[in-house]
Design a protein around this motif. Structure first.
Motif, PDB file in Angstrom:
ATOM      1  N   UNK A  68       0.831  -1.205   0.000  1.00  0.00           N
ATOM      2  CA  UNK A  68       0.000   0.000   0.000  1.00  0.00           C
ATOM      3  C   UNK A  68       0.861   1.248   0.000  1.00  0.00           C
ATOM      4  N   UNK A  69       1.911   1.271   0.807  1.00  0.00           N
ATOM      5  CA  UNK A  69       2.769   2.451   0.857  1.00  0.00           C
ATOM      6  C   UNK A  69       3.754   2.493  -0.295  1.00  0.00           C
ATOM      7  N   UNK A  70       4.172   1.316  -0.787  1.00  0.00           N
ATOM      8  CA  UNK A  70       5.213   1.283  -1.815  1.00  0.00           C
ATOM      9  C   UNK A  70       4.661   1.258  -3.232  1.00  0.00           C
ATOM     10  N   UNK A 109      -1.688  13.654   3.024  1.00  0.00           N
ATOM     11  CA  UNK A 109      -1.438  12.533   3.926  1.00  0.00           C
ATOM     12  C   UNK A 109      -1.975  11.254   3.286  1.00  0.00           C
ATOM     13  N   UNK A 110      -1.123  10.564   2.553  1.00  0.00           N
ATOM     14  CA  UNK A 110      -1.565   9.372   1.828  1.00  0.00           C
ATOM     15  C   UNK A 110      -1.847   8.210   2.779  1.00  0.00           C
ATOM     16  N   UNK A 111      -1.230   8.205   3.949  1.00  0.00           N
ATOM     17  CA  UNK A 111      -1.531   7.160   4.934  1.00  0.00           C
ATOM     18  C   UNK A 111      -2.969   7.290   5.409  1.00  0.00           C
ATOM     19  N   UNK A 139       7.620  -0.583   5.058  1.00  0.00           N
ATOM     20  CA  UNK A 139       8.733   0.127   4.435  1.00  0.00           C
ATOM     21  C   UNK A 139       8.999   1.438   5.181  1.00  0.00           C
ATOM     22  N   UNK A 140       8.021   1.885   5.934  1.00  0.00           N
ATOM     23  CA  UNK A 140       8.091   3.146   6.674  1.00  0.00           C
ATOM     24  C   UNK A 140       8.288   4.353   5.758  1.00  0.00           C
TER      25      UNK A 140
END
Length: 722
Positions: free
Chosen positions: A21-23, A78-80, A436-437
């Motif tokens: 999701x983040x990458x 803020x994509x998170x 991945x932070x």
């Protein structure tokens, strides 16, 4: 569902923004959304090379809800938070879909709600499909509604349009697993309803509307199917690979929240996450079913049982079936089938008669759960024992409430107990091994990152990042992995690609996340044998970024001819930067990267089309900075001309002798797009016919009620009886 979601977020605020999701996904949404806002349908982004063919995987270009997500994404910093809210919406859709499935099989609403809330909080779905694999979540969200609507359609309780819509949305997620799972759902429903109704006409109607949806959604998979030969996923071998294959015995710990199953994955044999957990009540509840009465409904529920059995077998292997790998991915489907089956049985045939015997049976089932979990993970035997005692206590409380206060109170406690369990499971998994932070705020990343104009190629390896490097103040202020470059709105060759181009990947030794091997530096500056040009020249790359951890001594060497070392003082801790001495080449003459025996001048460029004025007295060749995906066509002076490739990667066209000021037009379209349009039209036309037939049948009042196996109505819900 909102309460359960909040319990998870309290345990880990980034739970729904991790790994893929983040990458991959959030940055992909931003990139696609920017193109859509500019009026461009982003089927292809050439400068992103392997990751630029958005028709291959996961983009959902023909899925309207996904396009809405894309369009909104560029406005969210803020994509998170954005990912968390999007996933909440889909989790609610999933819960409602499971609720609908239970209702169509005659379950009481309260136990249907139990199943609806339990499924999104089940192990694999919570820790993978929700946390990381977005298309698995969205695909499942539409599958469950397709299932419910299919049963309603076969029983004359609903029309074909809902079935068509939910199947189309499932297919167009562009993820192969939901599409195949939907086929298996439909097959199970068809077999089950044929046994239940003993009439073939409803099955024929379901088959017809399913075929129409398949025709309409074919356009989503044709490009990847017709491009498979040049990708990493082109083989169709069946391999008994044990990786992420789940033994059937792991089903014996599906109700113990502490269970850490034993099978081979990225983290060894004993897993750090409770991915085979389904629901705390699932297995013990079997002791409170009146199986003699339930046996009379076997025909009606046969589709659920059949689907569950197929998923149980699939999860156990083989590990690789052509492009399908990692059978553990179907664990949510197994959880879905078992939750529906158990909650329907409890809702219709639940009983506490012969209470002592049933309590003893439930205790024996919990003991089996404990034994299996301890044998898989003996190091945490104490926690498993405590977990088993907790399940027993909750079960006793639910039975007591059911006897004294009624079914609704029992079901409410069953649901409420799921929230602290979810909190404890997620909290115990911290720090999650998948993160991945990457920065949550795109503005933070953009402010820290160098403003690199043109096209950049990065040579680095994500595996070289240490825990202290994974922040925007460290490596993420200089290096990109996955689709991170799209999030910071820069043009990088590197990107996330589930189905990479095999030959290009071999040239640069580039992997799915954009990482490369150390030999990549030598390769990109070595002349290609056919043209004599380096790979960076053939790609029209303006800049090469080297990860210092991979190339610690690179700056001590002379820059390659035509290149110079450039200092970026705020970022020199992690990168060395090479730039061309004569400025940007990516915008100099369109996407022309090499000519031989030809005069070629770019006339216009889009992501999918290059128009070039060419002249050649003796014949020659034009090479383009475009990856040779299937789907390219070319005309010279309006007449078709063959296309070839250089190094099996770069699109090239041989210009015949005697050409004078002719217009060369190179165009890319998704392979099979004409077939896809025709099939979509045929699917819609077929749906129109089926809807007309259904409406005519309703007007005439000829819809017949289905007969049950015993010839009598079988839908009257039965609650917990004293």
């Amino acid at each position: 569902m909102v309460a359960g979601y909040l319990a998870v977020v309290l345990a880990n605020a980034r739970h729904y923004f991790t790994d893929d999701t983040e990458s991959q996904y959030t940055a992909l949404w931003v990139g696609l959304g920017r193109s859509l806002r500019e009026g461009v349908f982003p089927v292809m982004v050439p400068e992103q090379w392997m990751a630029g063919n958005n028709t291959m995987d996961d983009a959902g270009l023909f899925n309207p809800p996904q396009l809405l997500i894309d369009v909104i994404a560029p406005s969210v910093d803020n994509v998170a938070l954005y990912a968390t809210l999007v996933k909440l919406a889909f989790s609610i859709i999933v819960a409602l879909g499971v609720y609908r499935i239970c209702l169509v099989y005659g379950a009481r609403p309260v136990w249907s709600a139990v199943a609806g809330v339990a499924f999104p909080l089940s192990g694999w779905f919570l820790f993978f499909d929700q946390a990381t694999w977005m298309t698995a979540l969205t695909g499942t969200a539409w599958i469950v509604h397709a299932w419910a609507s299919s049963v309603r359609y076969t029983r004359g309780e609903g029309g074909p349009i809902p079935v068509f819509i939910f199947l189309y949305l499932t297919i167009t997620t562009q993820y192969i697993f939901p599409a195949l799972e939907a086929i298996l759902v439909l097959a199970a429903v068809a077999v089950g309803e044929l046994l239940y109704q003993r009439r073939w006409q409803p099955i024929a109607r379901l088959t017809a509307v399913s075929a129409c949806a398949g025709l309409a959604g074919l356009i989503a998979f044709l490009p990847s199917m017709l491009s498979a030969d040049v990708t990493w996923r082109g083989a169709w071998d069946v391999i008994n690979d044990p990786f992420l294959t789940v033994p059937w015995s792991e089903s014996l710990n599906a109700s113990l929240p502490s269970a850490l199953p034993a099978f081979t994955s990225w983290w060894g044999y004993v897993q750090p996450l409770p991915v085979t957990y389904i629901a705390w009540f699932l297995v013990p509840a079997l002791a409170f079913v009146d199986w003699r009465r339930a046996a009379g409904a076997w025909r009606e529920l046969s589709s659920v049982a059949l689907f569950s059995l197929v998923m149980l077998m699939w999860a156990a292997g083989p590990g690789t079936i052509g492009p399908l790998r990692w059978p553990a991915r179907v664990l949510p489907m197994l959880a879905l089938g078992l939750l529906v089956l158990v909650c329907v049985l409890i809702g219709r045939f639940g009983t506490v008669q012969n209470l002592r015997g049933r309590i003893a049976a439930a205790g024996a089932l919990i003991a089996v759960l404990l034994a299996r979990s301890v044998s898989a993970d003996p190091a945490n035997a104490g926690w498993h024992l405590l977990s088993a005692l907790g399940v027993a206590a909750l079960g006793a409380a639910v039975v007591w409430l059911g006897r004294t206060r009624g079914t609704a109170f029992a079901a409410a406690l069953t649901i409420v107990a799921m929230f602290p369990i979810a909190f404890l499971q997620v909290n115990a998994a911290q720090p999650t091994p998948m993160t991945w932070n990457l920065p949550a705020h795109r503005s933070d990343a953009q402010n820290a990152f160098p403003q690199f104009p043109g096209t950049t190629l990065q040579l680095g390896d994500r595996g070289l990042l240490g825990p202290d490097d994974k922040s925007v103040d460290a490596a993420y202020g200089s290096l990109v992995f996955g689709n991170y470059a799209r999030a910071v709105e820069l043009d990088y060759v590197n990107g996330y690609t589930p189905s990479g181009h095999y030959w290009f990947g071999e040239l640069l030794c580039m992997r799915w996340d954009g990482s490369v091997c150390p030999d990549a530096y030598r390769r990109i500056f070595t002349p290609e044998t056919e043209t004599g040009r380096t790979l960076v020249d053939l790609m029209n790359v303006d800049r090469v970024v080297l990860q210092r951890a991979m190339y610690p001594d690179a700056r001590a060497q002379s820059a390659p001819e035509g290149w110079t070392w450039v200092d970026y003082p705020d970022n020199d801790r992690y990168i060395w930067v090479l730039e061309r001495e004569d400025g940007l080449v990516s915008s100099r003459n369109g996407r022309i990267s090499d000519i031989e025996g030809v005069d070629a001048v770019s006339l216009s460029e889009t992501d999918t089309t290059s128009r070039v004025r060419v002249s050649s007295s003796g014949g020659g060749r034009v090479v383009f900075a475009r990856l040779g995906w299937p789907g390219y066509r070319a005309t010279l002076g309006g007449e078709p001309i063959p296309i070839t490739t250089v190094a099996k990667s770069f699109v090239a066209i041989d210009v015949p002798a005697g050409t004078q000021d002719a217009e060369l037009v190179l165009t890319w379209r998704p392979p099979g797009w004409k077939i896809g349009i025709v099939s979509a039209a045929a699917g819609l036309a077929g749906l129109g016919v089926l809807q007309w037939l259904w409406m005519r049948t309703r007007r005439r009042g000829t819809t017949a009620a289905p007969a049950t196996a015993g010839g009598e109505p079988d839908h009257a819900p039965v609650g917990v009886t004293p």
